[in-house]
Motif scaffolding. Structure first.
Motif, PDB file in Angstrom:
ATOM      1  N   SER A 115       0.775  -1.226   0.187  1.00 51.53           N
ATOM      2  CA  SER A 115       0.058   0.108   0.258  1.00 51.53           C
ATOM      3  C   SER A 115       0.741   1.428   0.120  1.00 51.53           C
ATOM      4  O   SER A 115       0.289   2.433  -0.045  1.00 51.53           O
ATOM      5  CB  SER A 115      -0.984  -0.060   1.321  1.00 51.53           C
ATOM      6  OG  SER A 115      -0.248  -0.110   2.430  1.00 51.53           O
ATOM      7  N   SER A 116       2.247   1.124  -0.299  1.00 53.11           N
ATOM      8  CA  SER A 116       3.110   2.413  -0.023  1.00 53.11           C
ATOM      9  C   SER A 116       2.936   3.079  -1.315  1.00 53.11           C
ATOM     10  O   SER A 116       2.796   2.318  -2.385  1.00 53.11           O
ATOM     11  CB  SER A 116       4.521   1.854   0.325  1.00 53.11           C
ATOM     12  OG  SER A 116       5.369   2.886   0.159  1.00 53.11           O
ATOM     13  N   GLU A 117       3.344   4.219  -1.435  1.00 56.41           N
ATOM     14  CA  GLU A 117       3.719   5.017  -2.637  1.00 56.41           C
ATOM     15  C   GLU A 117       4.887   4.731  -3.211  1.00 56.41           C
ATOM     16  O   GLU A 117       5.102   5.309  -4.456  1.00 56.41           O
ATOM     17  CB  GLU A 117       3.228   6.431  -2.375  1.00 56.41           C
ATOM     18  CG  GLU A 117       1.758   6.664  -2.053  1.00 56.41           C
ATOM     19  CD  GLU A 117       0.832   6.532  -3.066  1.00 56.41           C
ATOM     20  OE1 GLU A 117       1.532   6.685  -4.204  1.00 56.41           O
ATOM     21  OE2 GLU A 117      -0.359   6.167  -2.889  1.00 56.41           O
ATOM     22  N   ASN A 118       5.789   4.365  -2.382  1.00 53.14           N
ATOM     23  CA  ASN A 118       7.223   4.118  -2.864  1.00 53.14           C
ATOM     24  C   ASN A 118       7.222   2.876  -3.829  1.00 53.14           C
ATOM     25  O   ASN A 118       6.827   1.642  -3.288  1.00 53.14           O
ATOM     26  CB  ASN A 118       8.186   3.921  -1.603  1.00 53.14           C
ATOM     27  CG  ASN A 118       9.669   3.685  -1.991  1.00 53.14           C
ATOM     28  OD1 ASN A 118      10.094   3.117  -2.961  1.00 53.14           O
ATOM     29  ND2 ASN A 118      10.382   4.542  -1.545  1.00 53.14           N
ATOM     30  N   THR A 120       9.626   1.132  -5.072  1.00 50.06           N
ATOM     31  CA  THR A 120      10.937   0.155  -4.681  1.00 50.06           C
ATOM     32  C   THR A 120      10.036  -0.886  -3.554  1.00 50.06           C
ATOM     33  O   THR A 120      10.094  -2.241  -3.803  1.00 50.06           O
ATOM     34  CB  THR A 120      11.882   0.589  -3.959  1.00 50.06           C
ATOM     35  OG1 THR A 120      12.587   1.419  -5.056  1.00 50.06           O
ATOM     36  CG2 THR A 120      12.943  -0.667  -3.862  1.00 50.06           C
ATOM     37  N   GLN A 121       9.282  -0.042  -2.717  1.00 48.49           N
ATOM     38  CA  GLN A 121       8.529  -0.996  -1.629  1.00 48.49           C
ATOM     39  C   GLN A 121       7.575  -1.753  -2.195  1.00 48.49           C
ATOM     40  O   GLN A 121       7.284  -2.793  -1.737  1.00 48.49           O
ATOM     41  CB  GLN A 121       7.941  -0.154  -0.438  1.00 48.49           C
ATOM     42  CG  GLN A 121       9.227   0.752   0.534  1.00 48.49           C
ATOM     43  CD  GLN A 121       8.675   1.588   1.399  1.00 48.49           C
ATOM     44  OE1 GLN A 121       7.536   1.988   1.482  1.00 48.49           O
ATOM     45  NE2 GLN A 121       9.527   2.250   2.478  1.00 48.49           N
ATOM     46  N   GLN A 122       6.919  -1.244  -3.162  1.00 51.13           N
ATOM     47  CA  GLN A 122       5.787  -1.984  -3.783  1.00 51.13           C
ATOM     48  C   GLN A 122       6.211  -3.196  -4.300  1.00 51.13           C
ATOM     49  O   GLN A 122       5.913  -4.457  -4.183  1.00 51.13           O
ATOM     50  CB  GLN A 122       4.919  -1.122  -4.884  1.00 51.13           C
ATOM     51  CG  GLN A 122       3.948  -0.274  -4.117  1.00 51.13           C
ATOM     52  CD  GLN A 122       3.327   0.626  -5.287  1.00 51.13           C
ATOM     53  OE1 GLN A 122       3.818   0.483  -6.340  1.00 51.13           O
ATOM     54  NE2 GLN A 122       2.217   1.174  -4.881  1.00 51.13           N
ATOM     55  N   LEU A 123       7.466  -2.921  -5.185  1.00 53.74           N
ATOM     56  CA  LEU A 123       8.031  -4.237  -5.860  1.00 53.74           C
ATOM     57  C   LEU A 123       8.499  -5.078  -4.928  1.00 53.74           C
ATOM     58  O   LEU A 123       8.311  -6.549  -4.905  1.00 53.74           O
ATOM     59  CB  LEU A 123       9.266  -3.770  -6.731  1.00 53.74           C
ATOM     60  CG  LEU A 123       8.860  -3.123  -7.958  1.00 53.74           C
ATOM     61  CD1 LEU A 123       9.975  -2.644  -8.474  1.00 53.74           C
ATOM     62  CD2 LEU A 123       8.006  -4.067  -8.925  1.00 53.74           C
ATOM     63  N   GLY A 124       9.091  -4.751  -3.941  1.00 55.43           N
ATOM     64  CA  GLY A 124       9.753  -5.682  -2.693  1.00 55.43           C
ATOM     65  C   GLY A 124       8.449  -6.496  -2.242  1.00 55.43           C
ATOM     66  O   GLY A 124       8.480  -7.655  -1.736  1.00 55.43           O
ATOM     67  N   ALA A 125       7.386  -5.770  -1.973  1.00 53.91           N
ATOM     68  CA  ALA A 125       6.158  -6.683  -1.194  1.00 53.91           C
ATOM     69  C   ALA A 125       5.438  -7.549  -2.271  1.00 53.91           C
ATOM     70  O   ALA A 125       5.074  -8.674  -1.952  1.00 53.91           O
ATOM     71  CB  ALA A 125       4.873  -5.218  -1.130  1.00 53.91           C
ATOM     72  N   ARG A 168       4.587   9.025 -13.175  1.00 50.29           N
ATOM     73  CA  ARG A 168       3.563   8.340 -12.239  1.00 50.29           C
ATOM     74  C   ARG A 168       3.303   7.046 -13.042  1.00 50.29           C
ATOM     75  O   ARG A 168       2.843   6.056 -12.542  1.00 50.29           O
ATOM     76  CB  ARG A 168       2.506   9.183 -11.987  1.00 50.29           C
ATOM     77  CG  ARG A 168       1.335   8.502 -11.214  1.00 50.29           C
ATOM     78  CD  ARG A 168       1.762   7.835  -9.866  1.00 50.29           C
ATOM     79  NE  ARG A 168       0.543   7.309  -9.115  1.00 50.29           N
ATOM     80  CZ  ARG A 168      -0.399   7.817  -8.251  1.00 50.29           C
ATOM     81  NH1 ARG A 168      -0.029   8.983  -8.152  1.00 50.29           N
ATOM     82  NH2 ARG A 168      -1.324   7.255  -7.857  1.00 50.29           N
ATOM     83  N   ASP A 169       2.834   7.397 -14.367  1.00 49.67           N
ATOM     84  CA  ASP A 169       2.404   6.156 -15.157  1.00 49.67           C
ATOM     85  C   ASP A 169       3.525   5.000 -15.067  1.00 49.67           C
ATOM     86  O   ASP A 169       2.976   3.657 -15.212  1.00 49.67           O
ATOM     87  CB  ASP A 169       2.117   6.786 -16.754  1.00 49.67           C
ATOM     88  CG  ASP A 169       0.988   7.597 -16.762  1.00 49.67           C
ATOM     89  OD1 ASP A 169       0.874   8.372 -17.661  1.00 49.67           O
ATOM     90  OD2 ASP A 169       0.186   7.286 -15.795  1.00 49.67           O
ATOM     91  N   PHE A 170       4.777   5.450 -15.391  1.00 50.42           N
ATOM     92  CA  PHE A 170       5.613   4.387 -15.561  1.00 50.42           C
ATOM     93  C   PHE A 170       5.756   3.716 -14.141  1.00 50.42           C
ATOM     94  O   PHE A 170       5.957   2.493 -14.265  1.00 50.42           O
ATOM     95  CB  PHE A 170       7.121   4.959 -15.742  1.00 50.42           C
ATOM     96  CG  PHE A 170       8.087   4.107 -15.586  1.00 50.42           C
ATOM     97  CD1 PHE A 170       9.076   4.188 -14.505  1.00 50.42           C
ATOM     98  CD2 PHE A 170       8.342   3.214 -16.489  1.00 50.42           C
ATOM     99  CE1 PHE A 170       9.998   3.284 -14.428  1.00 50.42           C
ATOM    100  CE2 PHE A 170       9.674   2.469 -16.545  1.00 50.42           C
ATOM    101  CZ  PHE A 170      10.413   2.272 -15.542  1.00 50.42           C
ATOM    102  N   VAL A 171       5.442   4.201 -12.999  1.00 46.19           N
ATOM    103  CA  VAL A 171       5.728   3.538 -11.704  1.00 46.19           C
ATOM    104  C   VAL A 171       4.570   2.629 -11.613  1.00 46.19           C
ATOM    105  O   VAL A 171       4.762   1.521 -11.217  1.00 46.19           O
ATOM    106  CB  VAL A 171       5.624   4.476 -10.529  1.00 46.19           C
ATOM    107  CG1 VAL A 171       5.452   3.748  -9.287  1.00 46.19           C
ATOM    108  CG2 VAL A 171       6.827   5.360 -10.572  1.00 46.19           C
TER     109      VAL A 171
END
Length: 340
Positions: A115-118, A120-125, A168-171
């Motif tokens: 649920s993070s906006e980061n 890298t953290q999303q990918l790690g999750a 934002r689109d790329f992320v």
């Protein structure tokens, strides 16, 4: 029986047995071999008879004691073995509880990071959830549902998304594609893990070689995506947008592509056994041949490439498909292999 009484009986039995043994050892030779011992003619052999009898008696008693000892040893071994197995089972249960607790902690932590906006953290999750999915069979379906919900949330078809910043689109695309890739790497009974990705936008996504069979992909936008060697067998893709998709060597057996757009799609060696292409737009589809279309269900609203739409055999196949649908639910078309 009380323990004190048991001990008393054991001691009494032991004293009685010892007394009986001594009596047999002393007077046994005369009791059993008295005639021979008292015989004057056998007098020189009396000592041998007495010694032999007593030796035999001692050997018998020793054998009984040895056998009893072995029996007690065996009994104690069984008790020890049962105790060890009980302890080992308790250890296994404790290890399982500990492991489940660790999995739960990892799952909760991964959900927080998801649920993070980061990015890298999303990918790690996402990749942490994939690891948990393979480590814990009981959480396999739950994690698939979580990842599918994440994709539906992050890749909705919204007009305002097109006006957002390119970064934002790329992320969003990166995290969403990673989640779809993890879903597509599932291998445990995909027919039981029918993930729902309806209405998501996955333009230009790299989904080659994934297993998306039995998935719900209704109204999905996969424009210009890479689906080479991807399995979409028995997937539901009603009104899906597949324009410009590279679908070479993909598996679409049994897939429902009613009113889907496949214009300008690369379809070399795509398997279409039993695929439903009624109302689908295949205009300018490349690599499509008659043999592939014969395996699919078509109707008069199916838009075919110019070099195939006027083919006599294709027209006959469309007519057969229409006749077959009207004729009986369990009948098989002359060309189609699909059954209703």
């Amino acid at each position: 029986m009380k323990p004190k009484m048991k001990r008393t009986l054991k001691w009494s039995a032991g004293i009685a047995g010892g007394t009986l043994f001594l009596a047999a050892l002393i007077w046994g030779p005369w009791l059993f071999e008295g005639d021979h011992v008292r015989d004057n003619k056998l007098a020189p052999s009396a000592g041998i008879i007495i010694t032999g009898f007593r030796t035999m008696l001692i050997a018998v008693v020793a054998g009984i004691i040895g056998g009893t000892g072995l029996w007690y040893t065996h009994k104690n071994h069984k008790q020890t073995e049962a105790l060890f197995e009980h302890t080992r089972e308790k250890d296994r249960e404790q290890a399982q509880l500990t492991r489940e607790g660790q999995v739960t902690e990892r799952f909760v932590e991964a959900i927080k990071l998801l649920s993070s906006e980061n990015p890298t953290q999303q990918l790690g999750a996402i990749y942490s959830l994939e690891r948990i999915m393979w480590d814990s069979e009981r959480d396999h379906n739950t994690i698939l549902e979580v990842l599918a919900a994440f994709v539906r949330q992050e890749a909705k078809k919204k007009s305002e998304q097109e006006s957002e910043a390119a970064e934002r689109d790329f992320v969003a695309k990166t995290s969403v594609q990673a989640a779809v890739s993890v879903i597509g790497r599932r291998a445990r009974h995909p027919e039981r893990n029918q993930v729902n990705l309806a209405g998501v936008q996955l333009r230009v996504a790299e989904l080659a070689g994934l297993n998306l069979s039995f998935a719900c992909l209704d109204f999905v936008d996969l424009s210009a995506a890479n689906l080479q060697k991807t399995s979409l067998a028995s997937a539901s893709m009603h009104r899906a947008v597949l324009s410009g998709v590279d679908m070479r060597d993909a598996h679409l057996d049994g897939a429902s592509l009613v009113s889907a757009r496949l214009d300008k799609t690369r379809m070399d060696r795509v398997t279409l056994g039993g695929a439903d292409l009624r109302g689908a737009n295949l205009r300018d589809a490349r690599g499509l041949d008659i043999g592939q279309l014969f395996m699919a269900r078509l109707n008069s609203e199916t838009v075919l490439p110019d070099d195939l739409k006027d083919n006599v055999q294709i027209r006959a196949h469309v007519k057969h498909c229409a006749t077959w649908v009207e004729r009986a639910a369990q009948s098989t078309c002359e060309y189609c292999t699909h059954r209703t």
